[in-house]
Scaffold this motif. Structure first.
Motif, short mmCIF file in Angstrom:
data_model
loop_
_atom_site.label_atom_id
_atom_site.label_comp_id
_atom_site.label_asym_id
_atom_site.label_seq_id
_atom_site.Cartn_x
_atom_site.Cartn_y
_atom_site.Cartn_z
N GLN A 63 0.82 -1.20 0.00
CA GLN A 63 0.00 0.00 0.00
C GLN A 63 0.86 1.27 0.00
OE1 GLN A 63 -3.36 0.35 -0.36
NE2 GLN A 63 -2.85 2.50 -0.53
N HIS A 66 2.24 1.64 -3.47
CA HIS A 66 1.17 2.06 -4.37
C HIS A 66 0.90 3.56 -4.20
CE1 HIS A 66 -2.50 1.99 -6.71
NE2 HIS A 66 -3.13 2.56 -5.70
N SER A 67 0.91 4.05 -2.98
CA SER A 67 0.70 5.48 -2.73
C SER A 67 1.84 6.31 -3.31
CB SER A 67 0.58 5.75 -1.22
OG SER A 67 -0.56 5.10 -0.70
N ASP A 69 3.67 5.50 -5.91
CA ASP A 69 3.50 5.48 -7.36
C ASP A 69 2.39 6.42 -7.80
OD1 ASP A 69 5.53 3.64 -7.61
OD2 ASP A 69 4.18 1.91 -7.73
#
Length: 128
Positions: A63, A66-67, A69
């Motif tokens: 997570q 992902h944040s 990115d």
């Protein structure tokens, strides 16, 4: 008056590089501030995923990455994510290097989020 000829040009040549360096330093500090906020946000998102009862350190790592990115990795270069999860406490750390505007100036930004690992208990303190 002849001895003053070219004085304005000489002052401009001396002052302009100092003004440019000052402007670049201001931009660099603003980017560092922004990169620190990106790292803190990614750490908080990673903590939210890792600390839930059915979560894991891998979930928090995924997570947080992902944040990073989603927010764009151009400001925070080479980010690293470290998640530590125990039965009582979870910590997520995000570190990276700030994009350089001033040549030779390498600044780092980091963010840390920590909190209690969630677990469901009964009013008596026993686990269901």
């Amino acid at each position: 008056m002849r001895e003053d000829r070219g004085a304005a040009s000489m002052q401009l040549v001396l002052v302009t590089p100092a003004l440019m360096l000052t402007a670049l330093l201001i931009v660099q500090l603003a980017l560092t501030w922004h990169a620190r906020h990106i790292a803190e946000f990614a750490a908080q998102r990673g903590l939210a995923a890792a600390r839930v009862e059915d979560g894991s350190a891998g979930d928090g790592d995924a997570q947080a990455r992902h944040s990073l990115d989603a927010l764009g990795s151009r400001v925070l270069n080479g980010p690293s994510v470290a998640v530590t999860r125990t039965s009582a406490h979870t910590v997520v750390r995000v570190n990276g290097t700030v994009m350089a505007v001033v040549p030779g100036l390498h600044l780092h930004a980091s963010g840390t989020a920590s909190g209690a690992t969630e677990k469901i208990t009964l009013p008596t303190g026993a686990r269901p």
